[in-house]
Write a protein that holds these residues in place. Structure first.
Motif, short mmCIF file in Angstrom:
data_model
loop_
_atom_site.label_atom_id
_atom_site.label_comp_id
_atom_site.label_asym_id
_atom_site.label_seq_id
_atom_site.Cartn_x
_atom_site.Cartn_y
_atom_site.Cartn_z
N VAL A 1 0.92 -1.31 0.10
CA VAL A 1 -0.10 0.10 0.01
C VAL A 1 1.09 1.14 0.02
CG1 VAL A 1 -1.84 1.25 1.16
CG2 VAL A 1 -2.09 -1.00 1.04
N VAL A 2 0.47 2.06 -1.03
CA VAL A 2 1.45 3.22 -1.05
C VAL A 2 0.60 4.54 -0.76
CG1 VAL A 2 3.13 4.62 -2.46
CG2 VAL A 2 2.78 2.34 -2.96
N GLY A 3 1.02 5.19 0.36
CA GLY A 3 0.19 6.38 0.93
C GLY A 3 -0.21 6.02 2.30
N GLY A 4 0.11 7.02 3.34
CA GLY A 4 -0.43 6.81 4.49
C GLY A 4 -1.28 7.64 5.09
N ASP B 1 3.10 -4.13 3.39
CA ASP B 1 4.20 -3.33 3.31
C ASP B 1 3.50 -1.87 2.94
OD1 ASP B 1 6.31 -5.08 3.97
OD2 ASP B 1 7.05 -5.08 1.88
N LEU B 2 3.38 -0.79 4.01
CA LEU B 2 3.12 0.38 3.66
C LEU B 2 4.23 1.46 3.53
CD1 LEU B 2 0.86 2.67 4.04
CD2 LEU B 2 1.30 2.39 6.28
N PHE B 3 4.17 2.04 2.34
CA PHE B 3 5.19 3.14 1.87
C PHE B 3 4.34 4.60 2.06
CE2 PHE B 3 6.50 -0.93 0.26
CZ PHE B 3 8.01 -0.72 0.12
N SER B 4 5.29 5.58 2.57
CA SER B 4 4.84 6.92 2.62
C SER B 4 5.91 7.81 2.21
CB SER B 4 4.25 7.02 3.97
OG SER B 4 3.82 8.25 4.33
N MET C 1 18.80 8.07 -0.50
CA MET C 1 18.67 8.24 -2.24
C MET C 1 18.81 6.69 -2.74
SD MET C 1 17.98 11.19 -1.75
CE MET C 1 17.45 11.41 -3.39
N GLU C 2 18.82 5.69 -2.10
CA GLU C 2 19.10 4.25 -2.72
C GLU C 2 17.64 4.05 -3.35
OE1 GLU C 2 19.90 -0.14 -1.35
OE2 GLU C 2 19.90 1.33 0.30
N ILE C 3 17.71 3.40 -4.42
CA ILE C 3 16.59 2.92 -5.17
C ILE C 3 16.41 1.48 -4.94
CG2 ILE C 3 15.50 2.66 -7.49
CD1 ILE C 3 16.63 5.33 -8.15
N GLU C 4 15.19 1.05 -4.65
CA GLU C 4 15.01 -0.47 -4.27
C GLU C 4 13.86 -0.77 -4.98
OE1 GLU C 4 15.64 -1.43 -0.26
OE2 GLU C 4 15.71 0.52 0.22
N ALA C 5 13.59 -2.36 -5.41
CA ALA C 5 12.47 -2.84 -5.76
C ALA C 5 11.83 -3.70 -4.79
CB ALA C 5 12.60 -3.55 -7.21
N PHE C 6 10.53 -3.62 -4.56
CA PHE C 6 10.10 -4.35 -3.48
C PHE C 6 8.70 -5.33 -4.03
CE2 PHE C 6 11.62 -0.64 -1.68
CZ PHE C 6 11.94 -0.88 -0.50
N PRO C 7 8.77 -6.75 -3.97
CA PRO C 7 7.68 -7.36 -4.50
C PRO C 7 6.44 -7.22 -3.76
CG PRO C 7 9.26 -8.70 -3.14
CD PRO C 7 9.83 -7.30 -3.45
N GLY C 8 5.18 -7.49 -4.45
CA GLY C 8 3.96 -7.61 -3.61
C GLY C 8 2.96 -8.10 -4.43
N ASP C 9 2.23 -8.98 -3.92
CA ASP C 9 1.04 -9.68 -4.74
C ASP C 9 0.07 -8.76 -5.12
OD1 ASP C 9 2.34 -12.14 -4.47
OD2 ASP C 9 1.27 -12.79 -2.93
N ALA C 10 0.15 -7.62 -4.77
CA ALA C 10 -0.94 -6.50 -5.38
C ALA C 10 -0.38 -5.22 -4.91
CB ALA C 10 -2.21 -6.79 -4.89
N VAL C 11 -0.84 -4.24 -5.52
CA VAL C 11 -0.27 -2.75 -5.21
C VAL C 11 -1.67 -2.03 -4.91
CG1 VAL C 11 1.22 -0.82 -5.67
CG2 VAL C 11 1.90 -3.05 -6.34
N CYS C 12 -1.65 -1.11 -3.84
CA CYS C 12 -2.74 -0.17 -3.85
C CYS C 12 -2.26 1.08 -3.81
CB CYS C 12 -3.68 -0.50 -2.71
SG CYS C 12 -5.04 0.65 -2.58
N LEU C 13 -2.45 2.09 -4.54
CA LEU C 13 -2.03 3.52 -4.50
C LEU C 13 -3.26 4.39 -3.85
CD1 LEU C 13 -0.60 4.66 -7.91
CD2 LEU C 13 0.75 3.49 -5.99
N ALA C 14 -2.54 4.98 -2.72
CA ALA C 14 -3.61 5.96 -1.95
C ALA C 14 -2.73 7.06 -1.93
CB ALA C 14 -3.87 5.23 -0.78
N THR C 15 -2.26 7.70 -2.73
CA THR C 15 -1.37 8.78 -2.75
C THR C 15 -1.78 10.24 -2.93
OG1 THR C 15 -1.04 8.31 -5.23
CG2 THR C 15 0.65 7.55 -3.54
#
Length: 680
Positions: free
Chosen positions: A19-22, A41-44, A206-220
């Protein structure tokens, strides 16, 4: 064939969802996923408690009807689609209106300090576009209180261990892992175009990373900073939505941008003065004499023109925001009736929002949060001086297109994987980043509700999708994630090497000033043609930027260039969409086309990013339908708006009043009785 284990992949990794957006939408999605046993995994981009939802002031709508006015979810549905000029699909709105009372009661149980009546009941205030007291509120800081309450629930899941199907704890794995200070760059797509994770940048290292997820939800959230100065936080650039749009996601109704009628004009940003000020009795006025130079508090009643009350006697100062903003614009720009500013010694594009007739005790109890903001940034006491305000860009009704599955009752099939799904399989969206719930204009206090309801719908939908996923993202190997990360690393390296003479911040200033001036309250085709040409020019100039910061840590200059390119893309979607829609509907107003045109434009604008497409659409392909898939099953959706629940009719707020409200309530009651009889 679905994966064998709901929790573990075949490679024995815990299957997580991203989930992207807190903000409210993201946190609610996380909670619903955790309730379904799905690790997240929650990204903000910022600390969760600094998400833009914290800025919401006025309240959250729910037809609880504690004041005995005849309000109901059916009335809420009707007023929402009526206020949105019938551009919203009605089943999702019906589901939202029906869920609203339960959502408010849930928040109350979580400890949100809602204002209460002397009897101890939840208090409700009026908001624009309704004649009912429907808005629950916590003073004038409702967004902050809701965000903190939901964040506490998510923090609880950060301490809970993941358990497998047998109840055995998976050591080192928590239900929620929080990644704050991460900038979303793109979604990871496999060869079939299915979302398999994200690429994000740690804005500290400033490190760029790739994260696996079975689905992605944008809440940005929304793209307010495309307009330069707005009521939005500076993080609201729309970069995430722009990025996935460029990867193939459909952007819907981008031209529908809400301008809030009351904000504090400022050189840096436009600070919101909540609709709650008018909901508690605030009055909008200008002096009858355009040459009036006295201070607002010194102008007697007989010399004041309460223009909203005079033109809209039923709703008064609480007409919908699109109408109020146009009336303020009319007074200031066309009639040259802006008020005299004692500081600049000239008439400014401002009107008065007056609370001075209300008891100080009431204002301190219900509105102190916003009045403190006004006093701090204007330097005047709003308890004794009418506030000086003007409209400001506030909200995007448009956003990523998301689907829904209609139930037999006309609402939503809860748990359907179609709900909140974009046309990229495995990618979902909720909150202001989607387009679903408001049509061409949003009624105040429906935003917090739609964020939370969108999350409540997205969570179960994603859980169903994940359950039926043929192959987990965690079983795909590292190659697609390495490739996605490498692509973004190369993009970032190119930005760091940019040494042109153009300043990205100046380009953004040009973009924002133009969009704010030409693509907000009034839109003219000849002007929009120039805007679109200017956007193309700005995009060319952006390629000649010089990066202002090459630091290896906490670099702000290089990511801003990335955001600038993404803002230019969204600006084009907004401007070209406005140019194409030759009618006036909700917040989209063209003086040359003043009437609503249901024959041609009662349709969702579906925009796809196609850089090679010609025909004057500047790299945008407009389609009438979308074909996509979920769990391998083909889905088809069109641009036709579902108006099956409330028949479209003309908006006539000028003639509405108490009688109209009673008639609406009676009609809603009859509708509900018929529905009950049909199900018995």
């Amino acid at each position: 064939m679905a994966s064998k284990s709901i929790l573990k992949s075949e490679s024995n990794k815990v299957r997580r969802v991203i989930v992207v957006g807190g903000g409210l939408a993201g946190l609610t999605t996380v909670i619903k996923l955790c309730e379904a046993g799905v690790p997240v995994d929650l990204f903000s981009l910022v600390p969760v408690k600094r998400s833009h939802s914290v800025c919401a002031q006025g309240g959250i709508n729910a037809s609880v009807n504690t004041k005995g006015e005849g309000d109901s979810p059916q009335v809420h549905l009707e007023e929402t689609v009526y206020g949105g000029d019938f551009l919203a699909n009605q089943p999702p709105v019906k589901g939202m209106a029906e869920a609203a009372p339960g959502i408010v009661f849930m928040l109350d149980r979580m400890g949100v300090p809602f204002n209460r009546t002397p009897e101890g009941l939840l208090d409700f205030r009026r908001f624009g576009g309704t004649l009912f007291h429907r808005t629950a509120f916590a003073g004038a800081t409702t967004g902050q209180q809701l965000l903190y309450a939901l964040d506490e629930q998510v923090r609880r899941y950060e301490t809970i261990d993941v358990e497998d199907e047998r109840g055995v704890v998976v050591r080192g794995e928590k239900m929620v892992r929080k990644f704050e200070w991460y900038d979303f760059l793109s979604v990871v797509l496999d060869d079939a175009g299915i979302a398999r994770g994200i690429v994000a940048q740690d804005v500290k290292t400033m490190e760029i990373e790739a994260f696996p997820g079975d689905a992605v939800c944008l809440a940005t959230g929304g793209p307010g900073i495309v307009f330069g100065r707005s009521t939005n936080s500076v993080i609201n650039t729309g970069t995430a939505a722009s990025s996935v749009y460029q990867q193939g996601a459909c952007y819907a109704n981008g031209e529908c941008i809400q301008v809030h009628p009351t904000a504090i004009p400022g050189a840096d940003k436009l600070r919101l003065i909540s609709e709650s000020a008018r909901g508690e009795g605030g009055r909008v006025w200008v002096p009858r004499d355009p040459n009036e130079t006295r201070r607002g508090r010194d102008v007697p009643e007989k010399d004041r023109e309460y223009f909203l009350e005079e033109k809209y006697p039923g709703y008064g100062n609480l007409v919908p925001r699109d109408i109020a903003s146009r009336e303020l614009f009319l007074k200031c720009f066309h009639e040259k009736r802006g008020i005299f500013n004692q500081g600049s010694k000239k008439n400014e594009n401002e009107v008065y929002l007056d609370l001075t007739h209300l008891p100080r005790e009431t204002l301190e109890k219900k509105l102190s949060g916003i009045l403190e903001i006004y006093e701090k940034f204007v330097g005047e006491d709003p308890y004794t001086n009418p506030m000086r305000v003007f409209p400001a860009v506030h909200y995007s009704m448009g956003g990523l297109w998301v689907d829904f599955e209609r139930s037999a009752s006309g609402s939503l099939v809860l748990g359907s994987p179609r709900n909140q799904a974009t046309n990229i399989e495995g990618l979902y969206a909720a909150g202001e980043v989607d387009y679903q719930y408001h049509g061409a204009n949003r009624l105040g206090a429906n935003s917090l509700l739609s964020c939370i309801y969108g999350g409540m719908v997205a969570g179960p939908a994603i859980a169903t999708y994940r359950k039926n996923l043929a192959k987990s993202s965690f079983d795909l190997g590292d190659n697609i994630f390495k490739q996605a990360r490498k692509r973004e690393e190369q993009n970032y390296e190119r930005i760091l090497k940019m040494d042109g003479k153009e300043n990205p911040y100046r380009l953004h200033e040009e973009l924002g000033e133009m969009m704010l001036r030409d693509v907000t309250i009034e839109r003219h085709n000849a002007t929009l043609d120039k805007v679109i040409g200017k956007i193309d020019e700005l995009e060319d100039r952006a390629r000649k930027c010089g990066v202002t910061d090459k630091a290896p840590h906490a670099n702000q200059g290089a990511p801003f260039i990335r955001h600038l390119f993404n803002m230019i893309v969204i600006a084009r979607v907004i401007a070209v969409g406005a140019r194409r829609r030759d009618e006036s509907r909700g917040a989209h107003f063209k003086p040359e086309f003043r009437d609503r045109n249901d024959a041609d434009w009662l349709k969702t604008t579906l925009a796809l990013h196609k850089p090679g497409v010609g025909g004057g659409n500047h790299g945008i392909e407009y389609v009438s339908s979308l074909d996509y898939s979920i769990n391998g099953k083909p889905m088809h959706a069109t641009n036709q708006v579902d108006t099956s629940l409330v028949k479209p009719r003309a908006r006539k707020y000028e003639t509405a009043g108490a009688a109209a409200a009673t008639a609406t309530a009676q009609a809603a009651t009859k509708t509900e009785k018929k529905a009950e009889e049909a199900t018995q």
